[in-house]
Motif scaffolding. Structure first.
Motif, PDB file in Angstrom:
ATOM      1  N   PRO A  51      -2.105  -2.883   5.233  1.00  0.00           N
ATOM      2  CA  PRO A  51      -2.581  -2.635   3.865  1.00  0.00           C
ATOM      3  C   PRO A  51      -1.635  -1.674   3.137  1.00  0.00           C
ATOM      4  O   PRO A  51      -1.151  -0.714   3.738  1.00  0.00           O
ATOM      5  CB  PRO A  51      -3.959  -1.995   4.074  1.00  0.00           C
ATOM      6  N   PRO A  52      -1.353  -1.897   1.862  1.00  0.00           N
ATOM      7  CA  PRO A  52      -0.442  -1.015   1.129  1.00  0.00           C
ATOM      8  C   PRO A  52      -0.858   0.447   1.192  1.00  0.00           C
ATOM      9  O   PRO A  52      -0.004   1.345   1.213  1.00  0.00           O
ATOM     10  CB  PRO A  52      -0.511  -1.553  -0.300  1.00  0.00           C
ATOM     11  N   ALA A  53      -2.151   0.718   1.245  1.00  0.00           N
ATOM     12  CA  ALA A  53      -2.641   2.101   1.256  1.00  0.00           C
ATOM     13  C   ALA A  53      -2.268   2.842   2.537  1.00  0.00           C
ATOM     14  O   ALA A  53      -2.318   4.073   2.584  1.00  0.00           O
ATOM     15  CB  ALA A  53      -4.152   2.127   1.077  1.00  0.00           C
ATOM     16  N   ARG A  54      -1.900   2.105   3.592  1.00  0.00           N
ATOM     17  CA  ARG A  54      -1.581   2.748   4.864  1.00  0.00           C
ATOM     18  C   ARG A  54      -0.081   2.965   5.029  1.00  0.00           C
ATOM     19  O   ARG A  54       0.376   3.330   6.114  1.00  0.00           O
ATOM     20  CB  ARG A  54      -2.134   1.918   6.019  1.00  0.00           C
ATOM     21  N   ALA A 113      -2.692  -7.398  -4.152  1.00  0.00           N
ATOM     22  CA  ALA A 113      -3.133  -6.354  -3.216  1.00  0.00           C
ATOM     23  C   ALA A 113      -2.516  -5.007  -3.565  1.00  0.00           C
ATOM     24  O   ALA A 113      -3.186  -3.968  -3.512  1.00  0.00           O
ATOM     25  CB  ALA A 113      -2.769  -6.758  -1.788  1.00  0.00           C
ATOM     26  N   ALA A 114      -1.234  -5.043  -3.937  1.00  0.00           N
ATOM     27  CA  ALA A 114      -0.561  -3.790  -4.287  1.00  0.00           C
ATOM     28  C   ALA A 114      -1.151  -3.194  -5.559  1.00  0.00           C
ATOM     29  O   ALA A 114      -1.357  -1.978  -5.656  1.00  0.00           O
ATOM     30  CB  ALA A 114       0.932  -4.037  -4.460  1.00  0.00           C
ATOM     31  N   GLU A 116      -4.167  -3.602  -6.713  1.00  0.00           N
ATOM     32  CA  GLU A 116      -5.557  -3.200  -6.529  1.00  0.00           C
ATOM     33  C   GLU A 116      -5.730  -2.053  -5.546  1.00  0.00           C
ATOM     34  O   GLU A 116      -6.850  -1.576  -5.330  1.00  0.00           O
ATOM     35  CB  GLU A 116      -6.383  -4.410  -6.058  1.00  0.00           C
ATOM     36  N   THR A 117      -4.627  -1.595  -4.949  1.00  0.00           N
ATOM     37  CA  THR A 117      -4.704  -0.457  -4.024  1.00  0.00           C
ATOM     38  C   THR A 117      -5.139   0.793  -4.791  1.00  0.00           C
ATOM     39  O   THR A 117      -4.519   1.141  -5.798  1.00  0.00           O
ATOM     40  CB  THR A 117      -3.340  -0.190  -3.360  1.00  0.00           C
ATOM     41  N   LEU A 121       0.495   2.115  -5.097  1.00  0.00           N
ATOM     42  CA  LEU A 121       1.321   2.258  -3.895  1.00  0.00           C
ATOM     43  C   LEU A 121       1.591   3.737  -3.620  1.00  0.00           C
ATOM     44  O   LEU A 121       1.826   4.521  -4.542  1.00  0.00           O
ATOM     45  CB  LEU A 121       2.649   1.525  -4.081  1.00  0.00           C
TER      46      LEU A 121
END
Length: 452
Positions: A51-54, A113-114, A116-117, A121
């Protein structure tokens, strides 16, 4: 104009470096594509299902952070619009893994996905990251809740105010410790140099504080003396007194010796003129400097025998020149002790003024509820080092699986400590997850380091 294709060796090296399953340090010359590899690695991590958040990407400047985030989003947004054939070509440039319908579908979803993180980022400067952590855990970090960060102009202004307050305090109490320290400091430093020295001490306040905490009071003076290779009792006054009082050419004889040397001509005359000038000076330090220049060159080297007088002069006055040679030899170790004692007293004076300036500066920041950029990293390191706040470390660790560092050559030792603390659970204990690899990746070029 299209770019020439990458050499096969370079392409393989980039494939290896951007592999999301391994930790790596990449060093290469300017323009070699280090940042491109970092962007490529971030995208490969997302393609691998991270996941981008990680993914935490740390850069040195805001401009670099913005550029990197924009590059990632640009690539991902392009993928959304491409047909299968064009997308396959782009994916092959980034990731050597086999192409499949599943990979195409994942690639086209990454842009959304990026975006909506939460928070976007995680591409930010180290200071921005620390700012976020401290605002998230102000109580545990012992910082004011809702603190603001001083910009460069405000920091300089507050520092100047703190410095001025300390110097005024010292000037109004000349007999006090600060007053004596100021008097010693202004003997050897201009106003500008003293201000620069105090500002530098404030910037290095953690090192200064550690030094004072370790030795404290008189212990700091003992430590300075030991570092300079002298005894604590060997003050500047004591060394200078020893030079004069134990002289093999007593001060009472300087005028007569000077006249004798002057009559011999040549180098002897020049040494005599210097000695005569020393004899006329009432101020001890000035007289001492002049006296020492009889025996040492302007570079501080001991004079050769010929430097005291020619062969004929030495033959006419053998006893006098023997005394001068003996005096030179006696003075050689004392010169070093004098320089060490002077350095010790200057250092002690600066330390006293710097400690007071640091205290005043810290008090001013506390009163205003602000931190400076140095505080951001220092407070975050302290937070992550504090065993009492282990749950904070756990919360941060559970949110990051991969750390990417750009311009690593400009990451300071304290910033590296921060990164080490963030990543120390990556490869040990429960933090080392077999089902989810955790990595560190850094790119840089030591030849471009602004800190050498």
């Amino acid at each position: 104009m299209s770019r020439p294709p990458l050499p096969e060796k370079t392409r393989r090296a980039q494939d290896t470096a951007s592999d999301p399953a391994v930790s790596a340090w990449v060093t290469a010359n300017a323009g070699a594509g280090k940042t491109t590899v970092l962007v490529r690695r971030a995208i490969r991590l997302m393609m691998a299902g991270v996941p981008p958040a990680r993914i935490l990407c740390l850069t040195y400047t805001k401009a670099a952070a913005a550029h990197m985030a924009n590059e990632v989003l640009r690539v991902l947004s392009d993928w959304v619009r491409l047909d299968d054939q064009a997308l396959d070509a782009k994916l092959a440039e980034v990731d050597p893994a086999p192409i499949s319908d599943l990979r195409r579908a994942r690639a086209r979803r990454l842009f959304t996905a990026a975006l909506e993180t939460p928070g976007g980022l995680k591409v930010q400067t180290i200071h921005a990251f620390c700012d976020r952590v401290l605002h998230q855990f102000p109580f545990e970090a012992r910082v004011p809740a809702g603190f603001e960060v001083l910009d460069e102009v405000s920091e300089k202004d507050l520092l100047a105010r703190a410095r001025l307050a300390v110097l005024l305090e010292a000037a109004f109490a000349p007999a006090g410790p600060l007053g004596q320290a100021l008097a010693r400091a202004v003997e050897v430093a201009s106003d500008q140099n003293l201000a620069q020295a105090l500002d530098a001490a404030v910037r290095e306040r953690r090192r200064l504080t550690r030094f004072l905490d370790r030795f404290g009071g008189a212990g700091a003076d003992h430590a300075l003396a030991a570092a300079l290779g002298i005894e604590t009792r060997e003050t500047l006054a004591a060394v200078e007194s020893k030079i004069i009082e134990k002289a093999l050419l007593p001060r009472s004889e300087w005028s007569n010796v000077a006249a004798t040397l002057a009559a011999l001509g040549g180098n002897a005359k020049r040494r005599g003129e210097t000695l005569a000038a020393a004899a006329l000076m009432s101020y001890l330090t000035a007289a001492l400097d002049e006296y020492l220049s009889v025996f040492f060159t302007n570079d501080g080297d001991p004079r050769e025998e010929a430097g005291f007088g020619g062969e004929n002069a030495r033959r006419l006055q053998p006893v006098l020149f023997a005394r001068m040679i003996a005096e030179r030899d006696r003075l050689i170790p004392l010169i070093d002790k004098r320089a060490a004692a002077a350095a010790r007293e200057r250092s002690a004076a600066l330390t006293a003024l710097a400690e007071a300036t640091v205290r005043r500066y810290q008090a001013m920041k506390t009163a205003r509820g602000v931190l400076d950029f140095g505080d951001l990293v220092a407070k975050t390191v302290d937070l992550l080092t504090d065993t009492a706040a282990a749950w904070v470390h756990y919360k941060l660790d559970s949110g990051v699986d991969h750390i990417l560092i750009d311009e690593a050559q400009d990451t300071s030792p304290e910033q590296w400590t921060l990164i080490e603390k963030l990543a120390e659970e990556f490869f040990a204990g429960r933090g080392a997850r077999e089902d989810r690899p955790r990595t560190i990746f850094a790119v840089g070029d030591e030849k471009q380091s602004i800190f050498s």
